[in-house]
Design a protein around this motif. Structure first.
Motif, PDB file in Angstrom:
ATOM      1  N   ASN A   1       0.598 -40.665  86.500  1.00  0.00           N
ATOM      2  CA  ASN A   1      -0.205 -40.993  87.672  1.00  0.00           C
ATOM      3  C   ASN A   1       0.672 -41.620  88.757  1.00  0.00           C
ATOM      4  O   ASN A   1       1.106 -42.767  88.627  1.00  0.00           O
ATOM      5  CB  ASN A   1      -1.326 -41.963  87.284  1.00  0.00           C
ATOM      6  CG  ASN A   1      -2.258 -42.242  88.444  1.00  0.00           C
ATOM      7  OD1 ASN A   1      -2.121 -41.677  89.526  1.00  0.00           O
ATOM      8  ND2 ASN A   1      -3.212 -43.124  88.224  1.00  0.00           N
TER       9      ASN A   1
ATOM     10  N   ILE B   1      -1.524 -42.132  82.398  1.00  0.00           N
ATOM     11  CA  ILE B   1      -0.999 -43.275  83.142  1.00  0.00           C
ATOM     12  C   ILE B   1       0.449 -43.028  83.551  1.00  0.00           C
ATOM     13  O   ILE B   1       0.856 -43.300  84.684  1.00  0.00           O
ATOM     14  CB  ILE B   1      -1.115 -44.562  82.306  1.00  0.00           C
ATOM     15  CG1 ILE B   1      -2.584 -44.947  82.141  1.00  0.00           C
ATOM     16  CG2 ILE B   1      -0.346 -45.713  82.944  1.00  0.00           C
ATOM     17  CD1 ILE B   1      -2.811 -46.072  81.170  1.00  0.00           C
TER      18      ILE B   1
ATOM     19  N   LYS C   1       2.423 -49.908  86.222  1.00  0.00           N
ATOM     20  CA  LYS C   1       2.537 -49.143  84.987  1.00  0.00           C
ATOM     21  C   LYS C   1       3.167 -49.979  83.886  1.00  0.00           C
ATOM     22  O   LYS C   1       2.739 -49.964  82.741  1.00  0.00           O
ATOM     23  CB  LYS C   1       3.377 -47.886  85.237  1.00  0.00           C
ATOM     24  CG  LYS C   1       2.670 -46.814  86.048  1.00  0.00           C
ATOM     25  CD  LYS C   1       3.561 -45.604  86.229  1.00  0.00           C
ATOM     26  CE  LYS C   1       2.872 -44.526  87.061  1.00  0.00           C
ATOM     27  NZ  LYS C   1       3.734 -43.345  87.257  1.00  0.00           N
TER      28      LYS C   1
ATOM     29  N   MET D   1      -0.186 -45.152  90.768  1.00  0.00           N
ATOM     30  CA  MET D   1       0.099 -46.487  90.243  1.00  0.00           C
ATOM     31  C   MET D   1       1.550 -46.833  90.504  1.00  0.00           C
ATOM     32  O   MET D   1       2.445 -46.004  90.307  1.00  0.00           O
ATOM     33  CB  MET D   1      -0.185 -46.551  88.741  1.00  0.00           C
ATOM     34  CG  MET D   1      -1.645 -46.422  88.380  1.00  0.00           C
ATOM     35  SD  MET D   1      -1.897 -46.567  86.598  1.00  0.00           S
ATOM     36  CE  MET D   1      -1.345 -48.252  86.316  1.00  0.00           C
TER      37      MET D   1
ATOM     38  N   GLN E   1       0.082 -50.461  81.577  1.00  0.00           N
ATOM     39  CA  GLN E   1      -0.095 -49.153  80.958  1.00  0.00           C
ATOM     40  C   GLN E   1      -0.552 -49.251  79.501  1.00  0.00           C
ATOM     41  O   GLN E   1      -1.249 -48.348  79.007  1.00  0.00           O
ATOM     42  CB  GLN E   1       1.192 -48.345  81.042  1.00  0.00           C
ATOM     43  CG  GLN E   1       2.377 -48.954  80.306  1.00  0.00           C
ATOM     44  CD  GLN E   1       3.659 -48.180  80.563  1.00  0.00           C
ATOM     45  OE1 GLN E   1       3.667 -47.193  81.268  1.00  0.00           O
ATOM     46  NE2 GLN E   1       4.749 -48.636  79.998  1.00  0.00           N
TER      47      GLN E   1
ATOM     48  N   SER F   1      -3.909 -36.326  86.936  1.00  0.00           N
ATOM     49  CA  SER F   1      -2.610 -36.912  87.243  1.00  0.00           C
ATOM     50  C   SER F   1      -1.589 -35.835  87.582  1.00  0.00           C
ATOM     51  O   SER F   1      -0.794 -35.986  88.510  1.00  0.00           O
ATOM     52  CB  SER F   1      -2.117 -37.747  86.054  1.00  0.00           C
ATOM     53  OG  SER F   1      -2.939 -38.869  85.835  1.00  0.00           O
TER      54      SER F   1
ATOM     55  N   SER G   1      -4.546 -41.018  77.107  1.00  0.00           N
ATOM     56  CA  SER G   1      -4.633 -42.082  78.113  1.00  0.00           C
ATOM     57  C   SER G   1      -3.248 -42.514  78.564  1.00  0.00           C
ATOM     58  O   SER G   1      -2.993 -42.717  79.754  1.00  0.00           O
ATOM     59  CB  SER G   1      -5.401 -43.283  77.553  1.00  0.00           C
ATOM     60  OG  SER G   1      -6.714 -42.922  77.176  1.00  0.00           O
ATOM     61  N   TYR G   2      -2.334 -42.649  77.614  1.00  0.00           N
ATOM     62  CA  TYR G   2      -0.965 -43.067  77.928  1.00  0.00           C
ATOM     63  C   TYR G   2      -0.269 -42.024  78.799  1.00  0.00           C
ATOM     64  O   TYR G   2       0.405 -42.365  79.776  1.00  0.00           O
ATOM     65  CB  TYR G   2      -0.197 -43.293  76.637  1.00  0.00           C
ATOM     66  CG  TYR G   2       1.203 -43.805  76.849  1.00  0.00           C
ATOM     67  CD1 TYR G   2       1.431 -45.104  77.302  1.00  0.00           C
ATOM     68  CD2 TYR G   2       2.310 -42.999  76.586  1.00  0.00           C
ATOM     69  CE1 TYR G   2       2.718 -45.580  77.492  1.00  0.00           C
ATOM     70  CE2 TYR G   2       3.592 -43.468  76.773  1.00  0.00           C
ATOM     71  CZ  TYR G   2       3.792 -44.756  77.235  1.00  0.00           C
ATOM     72  OH  TYR G   2       5.065 -45.222  77.422  1.00  0.00           O
TER      73      TYR G   2
END
Length: 212
Positions: free
Chosen positions: A156, A153, A164, A159, A168, A201, A149-150
């Motif tokens: 990506n 982010i 972030k 964002m 994040q 991403s 997940s990190y």
């Protein structure tokens, strides 16, 4: 309710068929199903993410004009709101905003159905990789989901840097604690989905670079 039960039963049957074709591995079946679902939806989720990025870029470019409108209509909030709507319409902002929502509306019932089907099949599921029993939570699986997940982010581009910095850690922490309290079989589905999010991403960054 009967329709929902039939939907969950169909997914459970798909899981059983996948497990049978993968040497009886229920864990591999869950991962395969997650990849199948998310990869089928990837063109829509990628398009929605790209649209969000372009909307943010357009909003950044309009910031000076928005500030001018705020000064011009400082004493008339209704006129200010109308002028903003006109400006957004002239630059195509707001058109197609429902794409991301539509994608989420498709994913939500599908994800719930998959989770329900996995939960039904966990009683007979055994070990998988380092996980001793798929019906119980696993700390290392939760850490893996949080890491994926990190990474998604960080990569990506849709964002902003500020978002972030501020947000994040929130989905990362939530992912960790939720998966830590889920049965590992459900956590495997989450992990595979997070892997596709990371792929999305990466693809979005590449698409933006080629079209910029």
């Amino acid at each position: 309710m009967a329709l929902w039960n039939s939907f969950v039963a169909l997914i459970a049957q798909v899981l059983d068929s996948l497990a049978h074709g993968l040497n009886g591995s229920y864990g591999m079946a869950v991962i395969a199903l997650a990849l199948m679902v998310r990869l089928v939806l990837l063109p829509w989720t990628l398009r929605a993410a790209e649209h969000a990025w372009r909307q943010r870029q357009a909003m950044t470019a309009l910031k000076p004009k928005l500030e001018q409108l705020a000064q011009r209509h400082a004493d008339d909030p209704m006129a200010h709101a109308a002028a903003m709507r006109t400006l957004y319409r002239e630059h195509g902002l707001g058109v197609g905003m429902g794409g991301g929502l539509l994608t989420a509306m498709v994913q939500a019932p599908l994800g719930l159905g998959v989770y329900a089907a996995i939960r039904q099949g966990l009683a007979g599921a055994g070990a998988f990789l380092w996980i001793p029993k798929l019906a119980r939570p696993d700390l290392w699986l939760a850490a893996l989901v949080a890491a994926l997940s990190y990474a998604a982010i960080l990569l990506n581009p849709a964002m902003s840097a500020q978002a972030k910095t501020l947000l994040q850690w929130l989905p990362v922490v939530i992912s960790f604690f939720v998966v830590w309290h889920l049965a590992a079989g459900l956590g495997l589905y989450w992990a595979a989905s997070s892997g596709v999010n990371l792929l999305q991403s990466v693809l979005l960054r590449r698409r933006i670079r080629t079209t910029a």
